[in-house]
Design an enzyme around this catalytic site. Structure first.
Site, PDB file in Angstrom:
ATOM      1  N   ASN A 114       0.943  -1.029   0.025  1.00  0.00           N
ATOM      2  CA  ASN A 114       0.144   0.002   0.082  1.00  0.00           C
ATOM      3  C   ASN A 114       0.799   1.239  -0.154  1.00  0.00           C
ATOM      4  OD1 ASN A 114      -2.621   1.518   0.503  1.00  0.00           O
ATOM      5  ND2 ASN A 114      -1.313   2.164   2.226  1.00  0.00           N
ATOM      6  N   ASP A 188       1.955   6.588   0.478  1.00  0.00           N
ATOM      7  CA  ASP A 188       1.025   5.766  -0.542  1.00  0.00           C
ATOM      8  C   ASP A 188       1.288   5.711  -1.919  1.00  0.00           C
ATOM      9  OD1 ASP A 188      -0.566   5.684   1.857  1.00  0.00           O
ATOM     10  OD2 ASP A 188      -2.371   5.187   0.889  1.00  0.00           O
ATOM     11  N   ASP A 219      -1.034  -6.192   3.625  1.00  0.00           N
ATOM     12  CA  ASP A 219      -1.275  -5.626   4.551  1.00  0.00           C
ATOM     13  C   ASP A 219      -2.129  -4.139   4.026  1.00  0.00           C
ATOM     14  OD1 ASP A 219      -0.393  -4.083   7.004  1.00  0.00           O
ATOM     15  OD2 ASP A 219       0.246  -2.498   5.778  1.00  0.00           O
ATOM     16  N   HIS A 223      -6.711  -0.032   1.376  1.00  0.00           N
ATOM     17  CA  HIS A 223      -6.401   1.142   1.274  1.00  0.00           C
ATOM     18  C   HIS A 223      -5.304   1.484   0.045  1.00  0.00           C
ATOM     19  CE1 HIS A 223      -8.501   2.125   4.769  1.00  0.00           C
ATOM     20  NE2 HIS A 223      -7.469   1.492   5.423  1.00  0.00           N
ATOM     21  N   GLU A 256      -5.939  -7.997   4.738  1.00  0.00           N
ATOM     22  CA  GLU A 256      -6.227  -7.178   5.879  1.00  0.00           C
ATOM     23  C   GLU A 256      -7.215  -6.273   5.232  1.00  0.00           C
ATOM     24  OE1 GLU A 256      -4.821  -4.248   9.368  1.00  0.00           O
ATOM     25  OE2 GLU A 256      -3.875  -4.312   7.582  1.00  0.00           O
TER      26      GLU A 256
END
Length: 515
Positions: A114, A188, A219, A223, A256
């Site tokens: 991410n 990011d 992970d 996002h 996740e």
């Protein structure tokens, strides 16, 4: 003590798809085992304990990040192809993978894609100018763009406490700010940029094909794109899944995704498994209360039906707690009976169970994060040559947690409870089928959780007594009780009695199946 029926040993000859059978074990390498005496847990330390993990009965290891990173936790990567020197070398990692495979244990790597570290060479280049080739590898906006979209701040979520995710680069020759959901040191990546996707797919292929890992824990999977573009995540993970499957057919992926079932479901289009945080939180609530106030089976039936509509072959990754949550040992205040009930539930519910290292010996820990990632207690202090010293423990000390060596010598210990449960589970064709169906039960008795699990033409009825009182449970329909036999009795005191009832001991778990 667990009293199973005559043992049926799990076969290592077949090779089911990763995650579809067996129990997985999460390891924070820094805290697990120190092989060279420098105080830091390392890869060779994990390798040295593979016999222990095999004896415990686990089928796969999830290694928290091992790539180079400036942080103790290593969730901010500076090199996607390397191993952090604190943990060892690439040859050490290859040896760990080879030795695990030799024992029938798969290796799952935490793949943190991410974001990178702000010290990653890509980001260092990106900050030099807007014309730099790496500038577009990250997400940038001017203050005007941010304000026009009304995204200057965000609501705190379970997986990120950051309210202001936009950050300026001191002395930068441009007015843009970069997006970093977790904190300024973790910018990011921009997955709208084809070069980013290409490089990440290349890195994934490297670990799967060249090094031999069996899959990835992803992970912050929710996002990959910023909150206001979340639907684009689903397409990304579908593409990622196809790319990894092409490199290594059957490669395991677990995400996740910390949100509601309805919002998790689309991620199953690309990811084979996702963690079930709803279940984790529900178990933490009902076990200390000794009553099923959340109606856990009904919740699971609903959530699983939602997932199944998207992917009939979904894998529900279930756990008590992980490295981001207060340890179950502390949540349950170290109560030995409640800890055994927690193990009973985790290891008999359908799904792909995960143990957080030290859970099997009752390790403790409460936030902040460092305190839930304390060193594993292998032996008494002074005799424990493998114990990490990366930090002085506040919760899991020799005076609060019985070290493994002493628990191994005690047949009534939490460790042996876990070990016997896992081995029974591994040897049972229904319980060991992580994709088996969950079916409800007509049993409605306070303090009891009851459900069926079905795999093919076989099924079992599982009953849990959450309370300190033994009770007689009326099986429904009562006539069926005559055709049942007890195949698992964690307390050794359960029995079928007249009137279609089961005498279920305090804090006991019983599994019934047809004679």
């Amino acid at each position: 003590m667990i009293h199973p029926a005559p043992a049926r040993t799990a076969s290592r000859t077949s090779s089911p798809s990763p995650g579809s059978t067996g129990v997985h074990y999460e390891i924070f390498v820094r805290a697990f085992c120190d092989s060279n005496g420098d105080g830091i847990g390392d890869l060779n330390g994990v390798t040295s304990r593979l016999d222990y993990l095999q004896d415990l009965g686990v089928s796969a290891l999830w290694l928290m990040p091992v790539n180079p990173s400036p942080s103790y936790h290593k969730y901010d990567v500076t090199d996607y192809y390397g191993i952090d020197p604190e943990y060892g070398t690439l040859d050490d990692f290859k040896r760990l993978v080879d030795e695990a495979h030799r024992r029938g244990i798969r290796v799952i790597m935490d793949f943190v894609i991410n974001h990178t570290s702000s010290r990653h060479p890509w980001f260092q280049e990106a900050c030099k100018s807007r014309e730099n080739p790496y500038h577009d590898w990250y997400v940038w906006m001017t203050r005007q763009q941010i304000d026009s979209l009304n995204i200057a701040t965000r609501e705190i979520t379970a997986d990120s406490q950051e309210r202001s995710p936009w950050h300026a680069v001191p002395g930068a020759p441009f007015p843009e700010r970069y997006y970093a959901l977790f904190w300024s040191g973790m910018p990011d990546l921009n997955y709208d940029h084809p070069a980013v996707r290409k490089e990440i797919y290349k890195a994934g292929a490297y670990w799967l094909k060249e090094i031999g890992v069996d899959g990835f824990r992803l992970d912050a999977a929710r996002h990959i794109y910023p909150d206001w573009e979340e639907p684009k995540n689903h397409q990304f993970w579908e593409e990622f899944g196809r790319e990894m499957e092409a490199v290594k057919p059957g490669a395991y992926t677990v995400g996740e995704v910390w949100t509601s079932a309805e919002r998790i479901a689309p991620y199953f289009r690309g990811l084979k498994a996702n963690f079930n945080f709803d279940l984790s939180l529900a178990l933490q609530e009902l076990i200390p209360k000794e009553r099923d106030s959340v109606e856990i089976v009904r919740m699971l039936l609903h959530n699983r039906s939602v997932f199944e509509q998207v992917n009939p072959n979904f894998l529900d990754a279930i756990m008590l707690t992980n490295h981001d949550q207060n340890r179950i040992g502390s949540v349950l205040k170290g109560n030995a009976d409640h800890l055994k009930v927690a193990a009973n539930l985790l290891l008999t519910l359908p799904g792909n169970p995960y143990l957080y290292y030290g859970e099997e010996i009752g390790m403790l820990g409460m936030k902040p994060d460092e305190n839930i990632r304390e060193p594993f207690l292998w032996d008494e202090k002074g005799r424990d040559t493998g114990r990490s010293r990366w930090r002085r423990p506040k919760f899991s000390t020799d005076s609060t947690v019985v070290p493994l060596a002493r628990q191994q010598a005690d047949p009534h210990s939490l460790f042996h409870h876990y070990r016997r449960l896992i081995h029974f589970r591994n040897g049972h064709p229904v319980l060991n089928d992580n994709r088996s169906r969950l079916e409800g039960s007509e049993i409605r008795q306070k303090g009891v959780i009851a459900f069926h699990r079905r795999s093919g033409d076989r099924s079992v009825l599982v009953l849990h007594n959450l309370t300190k009182r033994g009770m007689d449970v009326l099986l429904y329909p009562a006539a069926e009780a005559e055709g049942k036999k007890i195949v698992l009795d964690t307390q050794g005191k359960a029995r079928l009695i007249k009137g279609g009832k089961l005498r279920l001991p305090a804090y006991g778990c019983v599994v019934l199946e047809d004679k």
